[in-house]
Design a protein around this motif. Sequence first.
Motif, short mmCIF file in Angstrom:
data_model
loop_
_atom_site.label_atom_id
_atom_site.label_comp_id
_atom_site.label_asym_id
_atom_site.label_seq_id
_atom_site.Cartn_x
_atom_site.Cartn_y
_atom_site.Cartn_z
N THR A 10 5.78 16.44 1.50
CA THR A 10 6.59 16.75 0.26
C THR A 10 7.83 15.42 0.12
O THR A 10 7.96 14.71 1.17
N TYR A 11 8.06 15.30 -0.90
CA TYR A 11 8.93 14.19 -1.21
C TYR A 11 10.16 14.38 -2.35
O TYR A 11 9.56 14.74 -3.35
N LYS A 43 3.13 8.06 -7.90
CA LYS A 43 1.78 7.48 -7.37
C LYS A 43 2.10 6.41 -6.44
O LYS A 43 1.96 6.31 -5.21
N THR A 44 3.20 5.46 -7.01
CA THR A 44 3.75 4.59 -6.01
C THR A 44 4.36 4.89 -4.60
O THR A 44 4.56 4.35 -3.59
N THR A 45 5.35 5.98 -5.00
CA THR A 45 5.95 6.63 -3.85
C THR A 45 4.85 7.04 -2.62
O THR A 45 5.21 6.80 -1.58
N LEU A 46 3.83 7.68 -3.04
CA LEU A 46 2.74 8.21 -2.18
C LEU A 46 2.22 7.14 -1.43
O LEU A 46 1.92 7.12 -0.27
N GLY A 52 4.26 3.66 5.59
CA GLY A 52 5.24 3.53 6.29
C GLY A 52 6.22 2.85 5.86
O GLY A 52 7.34 2.38 6.25
N LEU A 53 6.47 2.46 4.32
CA LEU A 53 7.66 1.76 3.88
C LEU A 53 8.67 2.84 3.40
O LEU A 53 9.75 2.44 3.28
N ASP A 54 8.26 4.16 3.59
CA ASP A 54 9.43 5.31 3.40
C ASP A 54 9.00 6.25 4.24
O ASP A 54 7.94 6.61 4.65
N SER A 55 9.87 7.38 4.17
CA SER A 55 9.32 8.75 4.98
C SER A 55 9.44 9.77 4.23
O SER A 55 10.28 10.01 3.44
N PRO A 56 8.44 10.77 4.20
CA PRO A 56 8.70 12.07 3.64
C PRO A 56 9.89 12.73 4.06
O PRO A 56 10.28 12.81 4.77
N THR A 57 10.15 13.84 2.77
CA THR A 57 11.14 14.69 2.98
C THR A 57 10.75 15.72 4.24
O THR A 57 11.51 16.34 4.96
N SER A 58 9.42 16.12 3.91
CA SER A 58 8.81 16.81 5.03
C SER A 58 7.41 16.75 5.02
O SER A 58 6.63 16.19 4.13
N ALA A 152 -3.30 -0.65 -2.39
CA ALA A 152 -3.08 -1.57 -3.60
C ALA A 152 -2.57 -0.51 -4.65
O ALA A 152 -2.86 0.39 -5.17
N ASP A 153 -1.30 -1.38 -5.20
CA ASP A 153 -0.59 -0.86 -6.35
C ASP A 153 -1.03 -1.44 -7.57
O ASP A 153 -0.69 -2.70 -7.64
N GLU A 154 -1.78 -0.99 -8.34
CA GLU A 154 -2.17 -1.62 -9.68
C GLU A 154 -2.86 -2.83 -9.49
O GLU A 154 -2.41 -3.95 -9.93
N PRO A 155 -3.58 -3.14 -8.64
CA PRO A 155 -4.37 -4.40 -8.15
C PRO A 155 -5.11 -5.42 -9.24
O PRO A 155 -4.94 -6.50 -9.19
N THR A 156 -5.26 -4.55 -10.54
CA THR A 156 -5.89 -5.09 -11.57
C THR A 156 -5.06 -5.48 -12.81
O THR A 156 -5.58 -5.84 -13.80
N GLY A 157 -3.90 -4.99 -12.70
CA GLY A 157 -2.91 -4.71 -13.74
C GLY A 157 -2.68 -6.07 -14.51
O GLY A 157 -2.62 -6.00 -15.87
N ASN A 158 -2.62 -7.24 -13.66
CA ASN A 158 -2.03 -8.67 -14.39
C ASN A 158 -3.50 -9.41 -14.61
O ASN A 158 -3.17 -10.57 -14.81
N LEU A 159 -4.63 -8.97 -14.56
CA LEU A 159 -5.77 -9.78 -14.62
C LEU A 159 -6.73 -9.26 -16.04
O LEU A 159 -6.51 -8.22 -16.39
#
Length: 215
Positions: A10-11, A43-46, A52-58, A152-159
């Motif tokens: 959860t977050y 999605k980006t939060t997940l 390991g850039l952030d920690s879940p609430t539980s 990968a976060d939107e790897p084709t978004g700018n292509l």
Amino acid sequence: MGILELQNLTYSYDKKRKVLRGINAQMEAGKMYAILGPSGCGKTTLLSLLGGLDSPTSGNILFEGKGIAQAGLAGHRKKNVSFIFQSYNLIDYMTPQENVRLTSKKPALPFLERLGLTREESKRNVLKLSGGQQQRVAIARALASEAPVILADEPTGNLDEDTAGDITEILKESAHQMKKCVIVVTHSGELAKQADVVFRLKKGELQIEQSEKSS
């Protein structure tokens, strides 16, 4: 057993607005996963939690059966995962080759050339490249890494469409031939069609929409 496992994850933002609600899932090496969902659904939060850039609430995230929090998030980020950020996150005073060398001891140029950059472009300061070229550098950096998981976060978004198709094939190859676990957050239906497993994040819950191209 999956290389990554989510256990009752959860977050919440500010301990009030719950974005992720008790997610359970497994991701395996050798497969490409796509995560779909509307903007702002988490999605980006997940992806940040998996890296390991952030920690879940539980709840817990396991890498090869061990909790990443207990093992250390810094070590997880360094050894286990490589990122393709939507905002590139390149070192702006470096060249593409220098950026790739940060993640790998392998020669950088072959990765960059495979992604469409010339030898000359690979020696320029990254700020002198277009957004699409910077995105390719970010992807090359992740591909060169020894880490077994690519996030990968939107790897084709700018292509453009043709380049996006090439990148999708490279990500698939990373999963199927290099046996990496590739997890892609995307709005692209075309990219999602190429994934082995498609998840949809909706109202904080992660649901399997397509598995092993069976539907």
